[in-house]
Scaffold this motif. Structure first.
Motif, PDB file in Angstrom:
ATOM      1  N   THR A  24       0.820  -1.205   0.000  1.00 12.55           N
ATOM      2  CA  THR A  24       0.000   0.000   0.000  1.00 12.55           C
ATOM      3  C   THR A  24       0.858   1.261   0.000  1.00 12.55           C
ATOM      4  O   THR A  24       0.613   2.202  -0.757  1.00 12.55           O
ATOM      5  CB  THR A  24      -0.935   0.006   1.230  1.00 12.55           C
ATOM      6  N   ASP A  46      -7.458   9.347  -3.679  1.00 12.60           N
ATOM      7  CA  ASP A  46      -7.221   7.934  -3.417  1.00 12.60           C
ATOM      8  C   ASP A  46      -5.787   7.699  -2.962  1.00 12.60           C
ATOM      9  O   ASP A  46      -5.526   6.837  -2.125  1.00 12.60           O
ATOM     10  CB  ASP A  46      -7.516   7.119  -4.681  1.00 12.60           C
ATOM     11  N   HIS A  49      -5.731   8.642   0.548  1.00 14.78           N
ATOM     12  CA  HIS A  49      -6.401   7.558   1.254  1.00 14.78           C
ATOM     13  C   HIS A  49      -5.446   6.396   1.471  1.00 14.78           C
ATOM     14  O   HIS A  49      -5.370   5.804   2.552  1.00 14.78           O
ATOM     15  CB  HIS A  49      -7.620   7.131   0.440  1.00 14.78           C
ATOM     16  N   MET A  50      -4.668   6.065   0.438  1.00 10.69           N
ATOM     17  CA  MET A  50      -3.731   4.946   0.541  1.00 10.69           C
ATOM     18  C   MET A  50      -2.599   5.261   1.520  1.00 10.69           C
ATOM     19  O   MET A  50      -2.103   4.374   2.213  1.00 10.69           O
ATOM     20  CB  MET A  50      -3.170   4.597  -0.835  1.00 10.69           C
ATOM     21  N   ASP A  53      -3.987   4.712   4.782  1.00  8.50           N
ATOM     22  CA  ASP A  53      -4.129   3.277   4.969  1.00  8.50           C
ATOM     23  C   ASP A  53      -2.797   2.625   5.297  1.00  8.50           C
ATOM     24  O   ASP A  53      -2.725   1.704   6.109  1.00  8.50           O
ATOM     25  CB  ASP A  53      -4.701   2.629   3.706  1.00  8.50           C
ATOM     26  N   ASN A 131      -4.827  -2.992  -4.908  1.00  9.17           N
ATOM     27  CA  ASN A 131      -5.782  -3.049  -3.798  1.00  9.17           C
ATOM     28  C   ASN A 131      -6.527  -4.369  -3.731  1.00  9.17           C
ATOM     29  O   ASN A 131      -6.830  -4.872  -2.645  1.00  9.17           O
ATOM     30  CB  ASN A 131      -6.781  -1.891  -3.903  1.00  9.17           C
ATOM     31  N   ASP A 157      -9.825   1.928  -0.360  1.00  6.68           N
ATOM     32  CA  ASP A 157      -8.849   2.172  -1.424  1.00  6.68           C
ATOM     33  C   ASP A 157      -9.313   1.555  -2.744  1.00  6.68           C
ATOM     34  O   ASP A 157      -9.196   2.148  -3.815  1.00  6.68           O
ATOM     35  CB  ASP A 157      -7.496   1.561  -1.051  1.00  6.68           C
TER      36      ASP A 157
END
Length: 302
Positions: A24, A46, A49-50, A53, A131, A157
């Motif tokens: 990730t 995104d 977001h990753m 994450d 993902n 994700d």
């Protein structure tokens, strides 16, 4: 007099989270650069977001490692709840990410900017594949609150990559740029629902609530119906950590001489019917003068 048994987490859980973290984090950098170059909020969001994450997965891996530490004189139950704490932190982190992306999406709807649809599609497709792989790895590990929190991040994700791919295709073929922030808001709503649901469950564990899949009265009634048991009181069931429920109760019995047989029957009932292995039961004689009844549940077989 009671019975105690302990659970242990499979050794592969931590390694699974470490591999998920590496994949990730590595692609988050690539997607971030691609989103900045293409001018895509869906892609850049995104990537953010990753990154969150990757941080969450790293924290989850650390929590899984901490949770393996055996009980000590300072922590007699061990550190299993580290995973629950990680789930709470990860859920709150996801809520913060959702708010940030939603604010950016609303701003982008008011002031659209050009987006390179072809580049967005290419990077988003690669992100989608990564993902899917990470989600597959996590789905095959033990389903603790910790790994579920990590899986929610990764599924977010995955949906984000799918949204970015869709946005890129729409922009590439039609030139309609509002699709980029619109899909970002849609994904935010899905992620927020999952994050809040997980947060509620994690807080329920921290507050020592009865496991959501168990009914306290049903357990008490089943125990009270066991041969040799007159009634059950001070019955408590709570979750120590994911997959580890604990039960304690006072059991009034008709014959203290048969307690070992009664205990064995109760253990088997509680394990087979309710999947609880860590049990502490206190036997008491009927009419025993020292018994003080302050029951959460007081159930008789009559």
């Amino acid at each position: 007099m009671g019975d105690h048994q302990h659970h242990h987490h499979p050794p592969g859980t931590g390694r699974t989270l470490v591999w998920s973290f590496a994949l990730t984090a590595g692609f988050a950098v690539i997607e971030g650069v691609g989103g900045w170059w293409a001018g895509s909020l869906a892609l850049f969001g995104d990537a953010g977001h990753m990154i969150s994450d990757a941080t969450a997965l790293g924290f989850a891996a650390l929590a899984a490692w901490v949770a393996k530490h055996p009980p000590s004189s300072r922590h007699s139950y061990g550190l299993g709840r580290a995973e629950v704490v990680a789930a709470v932190v990860n859920s709150l982190l996801m809520v913060a990410v959702v708010v940030a992306i939603a604010i950016a999406a609303v701003s982008r709807l008011r002031q659209p900017i050009p987006v390179a649809g072809g580049a967005v599609m290419g990077v988003a497709l690669a992100g989608l594949i990564i993902n899917i792989g990470v989600a597959w790895i996590l789905s095959r590990s033990e389903h603790t609150l910790n790994t579920r929190a990590a899986l929610i991040h990764v599924m977010g994700d995955l949906l984000g990559s799918l949204a970015a791919l869709t946005a890129g295709a729409v922009i590439y073929f039609t030139g309609w740029t509002p699709i980029d922030p619109i899909l970002s808001l849609f994904i935010c709503a899905l992620i927020l629902y999952s994050a809040l649901r997980l947060l509620r469950e994690a807080l329920h564990v921290i507050m020592e609530g009865v496991p959501l899949d168990l009914d306290l009265r049903e357990v008490g009634q089943a125990m009270a119906a066991t041969a040799g048991v007159i009634s059950v009181h001070d019955l408590h069931i709570w979750t120590l950590s994911s997959g580890k429920a604990i039960l304690s109760a006072h059991v009034i019995v008709s014959d203290m001489g048969n307690w070992e047989d009664t205990l064995s029957a109760l253990r088997q009932l509680i394990h087979e019917r309710f999947d609880i292995e860590h049990v502490t039961l206190q036997p008491e004689r009927q009419g025993h003068g020292s018994v003080v009844h302050v029951p959460l549940v007081h159930l008789s077989r009559h």
